[in-house]
Design an enzyme around this catalytic site. Structure first.
Site, PDB file in Angstrom:
ATOM      1  N   GLU A   1     -17.724  -0.482  40.599  1.00 39.92           N
ATOM      2  CA  GLU A   1     -18.867  -1.290  39.649  1.00 39.92           C
ATOM      3  C   GLU A   1     -16.991  -2.251  38.926  1.00 39.92           C
ATOM      4  O   GLU A   1     -16.698  -1.962  38.696  1.00 39.92           O
ATOM      5  CB  GLU A   1     -18.744  -0.365  37.682  1.00 39.92           C
TER       6      GLU A   1
ATOM      7  N   LYS B   1     -11.686   4.767  34.809  1.00 39.95           N
ATOM      8  CA  LYS B   1     -11.264   3.875  34.268  1.00 39.95           C
ATOM      9  C   LYS B   1     -11.466   3.172  32.716  1.00 39.95           C
ATOM     10  O   LYS B   1     -10.732   2.691  32.032  1.00 39.95           O
ATOM     11  CB  LYS B   1     -12.094   2.636  34.954  1.00 39.95           C
TER      12      LYS B   1
ATOM     13  N   ARG C   1     -15.076  15.015  42.912  1.00 33.06           N
ATOM     14  CA  ARG C   1     -13.921  13.992  42.610  1.00 33.06           C
ATOM     15  C   ARG C   1     -12.772  14.565  42.779  1.00 33.06           C
ATOM     16  O   ARG C   1     -12.951  15.703  42.150  1.00 33.06           O
ATOM     17  CB  ARG C   1     -14.680  13.626  41.076  1.00 33.06           C
TER      18      ARG C   1
HETATM   19  P1  ATP Z   1     -14.564   5.489  36.508  1.00 30.98           P
HETATM   20  O1  ATP Z   1     -15.309   6.601  36.061  1.00 30.98           O
HETATM   21  O2  ATP Z   1     -12.635   6.017  36.825  1.00 30.98           O
HETATM   22  O3  ATP Z   1     -15.129   4.552  35.929  1.00 30.98           O
HETATM   23  P2  ATP Z   1     -16.573   5.668  38.262  1.00 30.98           P
HETATM   24  O4  ATP Z   1     -16.494   6.211  39.429  1.00 30.98           O
HETATM   25  O5  ATP Z   1     -17.856   4.960  37.534  1.00 30.98           O
HETATM   26  O6  ATP Z   1     -15.176   5.548  38.099  1.00 30.98           O
HETATM   27  P3  ATP Z   1     -17.794   2.910  40.485  1.00 30.98           P
HETATM   28  O7  ATP Z   1     -16.860   1.996  40.017  1.00 30.98           O
HETATM   29  O8  ATP Z   1     -18.471   3.810  39.881  1.00 30.98           O
HETATM   30  O9  ATP Z   1     -16.388   4.371  39.253  1.00 30.98           O
HETATM   31  O10 ATP Z   1     -16.349   3.727  41.689  1.00 30.98           O
HETATM   32  C1  ATP Z   1     -16.660   3.494  43.242  1.00 30.98           C
HETATM   33  C2  ATP Z   1     -16.954   4.899  43.925  1.00 30.98           C
HETATM   34  O11 ATP Z   1     -15.993   6.029  43.737  1.00 30.98           O
HETATM   35  C3  ATP Z   1     -18.243   5.475  43.172  1.00 30.98           C
HETATM   36  O12 ATP Z   1     -18.860   6.087  44.585  1.00 30.98           O
HETATM   37  C4  ATP Z   1     -16.908   6.867  42.887  1.00 30.98           C
HETATM   38  O13 ATP Z   1     -18.290   8.207  42.889  1.00 30.98           O
HETATM   39  C5  ATP Z   1     -15.791   6.812  43.528  1.00 30.98           C
HETATM   40  N1  ATP Z   1     -15.042   7.478  42.448  1.00 30.98           N
HETATM   41  C6  ATP Z   1     -15.164   7.183  41.449  1.00 30.98           C
HETATM   42  N2  ATP Z   1     -13.691   8.090  40.767  1.00 30.98           N
HETATM   43  C7  ATP Z   1     -13.385   8.987  41.926  1.00 30.98           C
HETATM   44  C8  ATP Z   1     -13.125  10.213  41.517  1.00 30.98           C
HETATM   45  N3  ATP Z   1     -11.689  10.270  40.684  1.00 30.98           N
HETATM   46  N4  ATP Z   1     -12.836  10.640  42.628  1.00 30.98           N
HETATM   47  C9  ATP Z   1     -13.254  10.174  44.551  1.00 30.98           C
HETATM   48  N5  ATP Z   1     -14.973   9.449  43.948  1.00 30.98           N
HETATM   49  C10 ATP Z   1     -14.576   8.873  42.758  1.00 30.98           C
HETATM   50 MG    MG Z   2     -19.298   3.708  37.072  1.00 32.83          MG
END
Ligand code: ATP
Ligand code: MG
Length: 542
Positions: free
Chosen positions: A33, A268, A258
Site C-alpha cells: 500500500e 508503517k 512476519r
Molecule cells: P505495515 O503494517 O508495516 O504497514 P503492511 O502489511 O500494512 O505493513 P503493506 O504495504 O500492505 O504493509 O505490505 C505489502 C506486503 O508486505 C504485504 O504482502 C505484507 O504482508 C508484507 N509485509 C509487510 N510487513 C511485513 C513484515 N514485517 N514481514 C514480512 N512481510 C511483511
Molecule cells: Mg497494509
C-alpha cells in the site's frame, strides 16, 4: 539450487509444478500500500515473492494496493519502486488495484444481483456494535433484506456521488453468526469523497482490501498469493469472494510469518509517527528500519538479501536479533571495500625527532590486492585515536602508554616520551620519538611493539564528520502503545574526526575505517565537512 532445505512455500510450488497444476507457471506479486516507505519486513516479502518467481522461471507484479486515497501519495509510490529496484529485483509490470476499479465495482453489482451483497445504511459505530464478539454472534443489519433493485439503485447513487461519506456502505451477505468475524457481512465498499492520486475524482466509492485483493490476484493470474500470517483469518473471505464472483481462476492464498527485528518498530503506522513527530530526520534516517534508511546507512542490498535468506520462511512469527543483520552486513563488506584510516577522536602526537615529510604507501586491503594501493602522507605531527593511549594502562594493554612503543600502521614504530595535559588533567598531546629504521616493510630495528594503531597525518588529514548511530529504542520489543517512551535519546553521536586524504579522493563511498567499522559517505552533506555514516562496527557491539 544452493539451499539444501527448501521452505514450505518452495515445496508447495515444486509440487504444483510437478503436478502440472500451474497453467501459466509461477506468477507472484508484491502488493504494497503506497502509504509509507518500505521497511526491512517488506524486504522479506520482496525477496520471497521475487525470489521464488526468479528461481522457478516465473514473473512478479509490483502491484500498488491503492484503495485508500486518503493515506496514499506519489512520493511513496516512487520510493517503493526505487527500493524494490535497489534490492535487485525486476518486476514484470507495475499494476494498481485502481487499474481494476471498474471491474471490481462490476463484481460488487453482480453480487447484489445474486442477492449476495447489499447496501447497509448503518453508520460505522452501529456496524461495529452489531458485529458481535468472538463468543457472541452478531446481529443482522435491518437493511440486509433490501431488494435487489433497491440495492442496485442505492449502490449506483453511492457511486454517482449522491451521498456523503459514511452514510451507506456495501456489505457481503454471508453469515452474522460465523465464528470468523471477518465473515460477518464484511463491508466491501465505502464512500470517500477524496481525490485519488491516480483516478482523481472519478470515484467516490472505494473497495475494501479484502474484496479487492483476491480479485486483483485472480485478474493477474497469480499462482501463489503470499501474505503474512495475520491474513490467515481472512482467507475464508478471500476464498468466498472468488467462489461467488464470475471468475474462472482462483489463486491460493498462502501465509508466512512476519519479520520482526529487535530494538526497532516495523509498522508503517509507527514509523509515520517517528517521522511526523520529528523523532528522526525522515524516512531515510539511517536509524530507521526502512530500506531507504538502511541504504543511507551504507547497508548493501546484497546484505539485506542474504539476511532474508538466512531468516528463511516459516509459519512462526519471530523477532530476529539485530546482530544477524549486522553479521550479514560485515560478511558482505569484509573483502570488497577499501580499508582506510580515520581517527574518530583525535589525539595529537608530535614526533620530536622527525623532520620534514614523506609519502608512505599501503594497500587498500591487505588481503584483497585487487583494491590497489594508496599513498599516505606522513610528517612530524599526526593524530591517533584517543582510546589508543592510556596514561595508566590496564594489564595486557597493547596500545600506547608512557614509555611504551606502538607501530603506526604502514609507517614507523614510535615511543611515547612525554604526556601533555591541560589544566583539568585531560591528555591533549603526546610527544614521541620514532625509529627511522622501523619503516613498515623494511624494518631492521629489531623492536617488537605489542600493538599497531591507525593514524592520520595532521597537516594532510581531512576533517570529516562521523555520525555514529545506536539503537533507536532502549528495549528489544517496543510496544506500539508505549514505543515513544522507549526511544533511545542517545541514538546519534556526532564526531569531529580526521581522515587520511586518499579516502576523500577515492571513488568508493563505502569504507572500512581500520579498527573501527564500516562507514558510508553521505551524499546529503550540507556543505560542511564530508559526512560519513557508520554502517556497522567491526565486531558485535552493545
Ligand atoms: P505495515 O503494517 O508495516 O504497514 P503492511 O502489511 O500494512 O505493513 P503493506 O504495504 O500492505 O504493509 O505490505 C505489502 C506486503 O508486505 C504485504 O504482502 C505484507 O504482508 C508484507 N509485509 C509487510 N510487513 C511485513 C513484515 N514485517 N514481514 C514480512 N512481510 C511483511
Ligand atoms: Mg497494509
Amino acid at each position: 539450487m544452493e539451499n539444501e532445505t527448501t521452505d514450505f512455500i518452495r515445496q508447495r510450488i515444486e509440487s504444483d509444478l510437478a503436478e502440472n497444476a500451474l497453467d501459466q507457471g509461477v506468477i507472484t506479486r508484491f502488493p504494497p500500500e503506497p502509504n509509507g516507505f518500505l521497511h526491512i519486513g517488506h524486504a522479506k516479502s520482496i525477496c520471497l515473492n521475487f525470489g521464488v518467481a526468479q528461481e522457478y522461471g516465473g514473473e512478479t507484479y509490483l502491484r500498488f494496493d491503492d484503495t485508500n486515497p486518503v493515506k496514499e501519495s506519489n512520493e511513496y509510490v516512487e520510493s517503493i519502486q526505487r527500493d524494490v529496484a535497489w534490492l535487485g529485483f525486476q518486476w514484470k509490470t507495475i499494476t494498481h488495484a485502481s487499474d481494476y476499479f471498474e471491474q471490481i465495482y462490476s463484481y460488487a453489482e453482480a453480487l447484489m444481483r445474486d442477492g449476495k451483497a447489499y447496501v447497509c445504511s448503518l453508520d460505522a459505530e452501529q456496524i461495529r456494535a452489531t458485529r458481535g464478539t468472538l463468543t457472541q454472534p452478531g446481529e443482522n443489519s435491518p437493511y440486509r433484506d433490501r431488494t435487489v433493485d433497491e440495492n442496485l439503485d442505492l449502490f449506483r447513487r453511492m457511486r454517482a456521488g449522491e451521498f456523503s461519506d459514511g452514510t451507506h456502505v456495501a456489505r457481503l451477505k454471508i453469515d452474522m453468526a460465523s465464528p470468523n468475524l471477518n465473515m460477518r457481512d464484511p463491508v466491501i465498499y465505502r464512500i470517500r469523497h477524496a481525490s485519488h492520486q491516480r483516478t482523481g475524482d472519478d470515484w467516490c466509492v472505494y473497495p475494501m482490501y479484502d474484496f479487492t485483493h483476491g480479485i486483483c490476484d485472480a485478474i493477474e493470474h497469480i499462482s501463489h498469493s503470499l501474505c503474512t500470517l495475520e491474513f490467515a483469518d481472512h482467507r475464508p473471505l478471500y476464498d468466498w469472494v472468488l467462489e461467488n464472483i464470475n471468475m474462472n481462476y482462483h489463486p491460493p492464498q498462502i501465509e508466512f510469518s512476519r519479520l520482526g527485528l529487535e530494538y526497532t518498530v516495523m509498522s508503517k503506522r509507527l514509523l509515520h509517527r517517528l517521522v511526523d513527530e520529528h523523532l528522526v530526520t525522515g524516512w531515510d534516517d539511517p536509524r530507521m528500519p526502512t530500506i531507504a534508511g538502511l541504504r543511507r546507512r551504507g547497508v548493501p542490498a546484497s546484505a539485506i538479501r542474504e539476511f532474508c535468506q538466512r531468516i528463511g520462511v516459516t509459519k512462526q512469527d519471530n523477532v530476529i536479533e539485530m546482530n544477524l543483520l549486522d553479521f550479514c552486513i560485515r560478511q558482505e563488506l569484509e573483502s570488497s571495500v577499501p580499508r582506510g584510516m580515520a581517527v574518530l577522536n583525535p589525539l595529537k602526537v608530535v614526533i620530536t625527532n622527525y623532520e620534514g615529510s614523506e609519502t608512505l604507501e599501503g594497500p587498500w586491503h591487505a588481503q584483497n590486492q585487487d583494491l590497489g594501493r594508496r599513498q599516505l602522507p606522513f610528517g612530524a605531527e599526526i593524530f591517533i585515536e584517543h582510546d589508543d593511549f592510556a596514561n595508566e594502562p590496564p594489564p595486557k594493554w597493547k596500545r600506547l602508554s608512557p614509555g611504551e612503543m606502538v607501530r603506526l600502521r604502514y609507517a614507523y614504530i614510535i615511543r611515547c616520551d612525554e604526556v601533555i595535559e591541560d589544566d583539568s588533567g585531560n591528555v591533549v598531546q603526546l610527544n614521541c620519538t620514532y625509529f627511522a629504521d622501523s619503516k613498515s616493510g623494511q624494518d631492521t630495528s629489531g623492536l617488537k611493539p605489542k600493538g599497531v594503531v591507525h593514524w592520520v597525518d595532521a597537516s594532510a588529514g581531512v576533517p570529516i564528520t562521523v555520525l555514529d548511530y545506536g539503537r533507536l529504542f532502549n528495549v528489544p520489543n517496543p510496544s506500539s502503545k508505549t514505543f515513544l517512551d522507549d526511544i533511545n535519546p542517545n541514538s546519534l553521536t556526532r564526531l569531529d574526526a580526521m581522515a587520511e586524504p586518499a579516502l576523500l579522493a577515492h571513488e568508493s563511498r563505502r569504507f572500512q575505517f581500520e579498527r573501527q567499522g564500516y562507514f558510508y559517505r553521505d551524499e546529503q552533506a550540507d556543505g560542511g565537512a564530508p559526512v560519513f555514516n557508520k554502517t556497522v562496527s567491526l565486531r558485535e557491539g552493545f
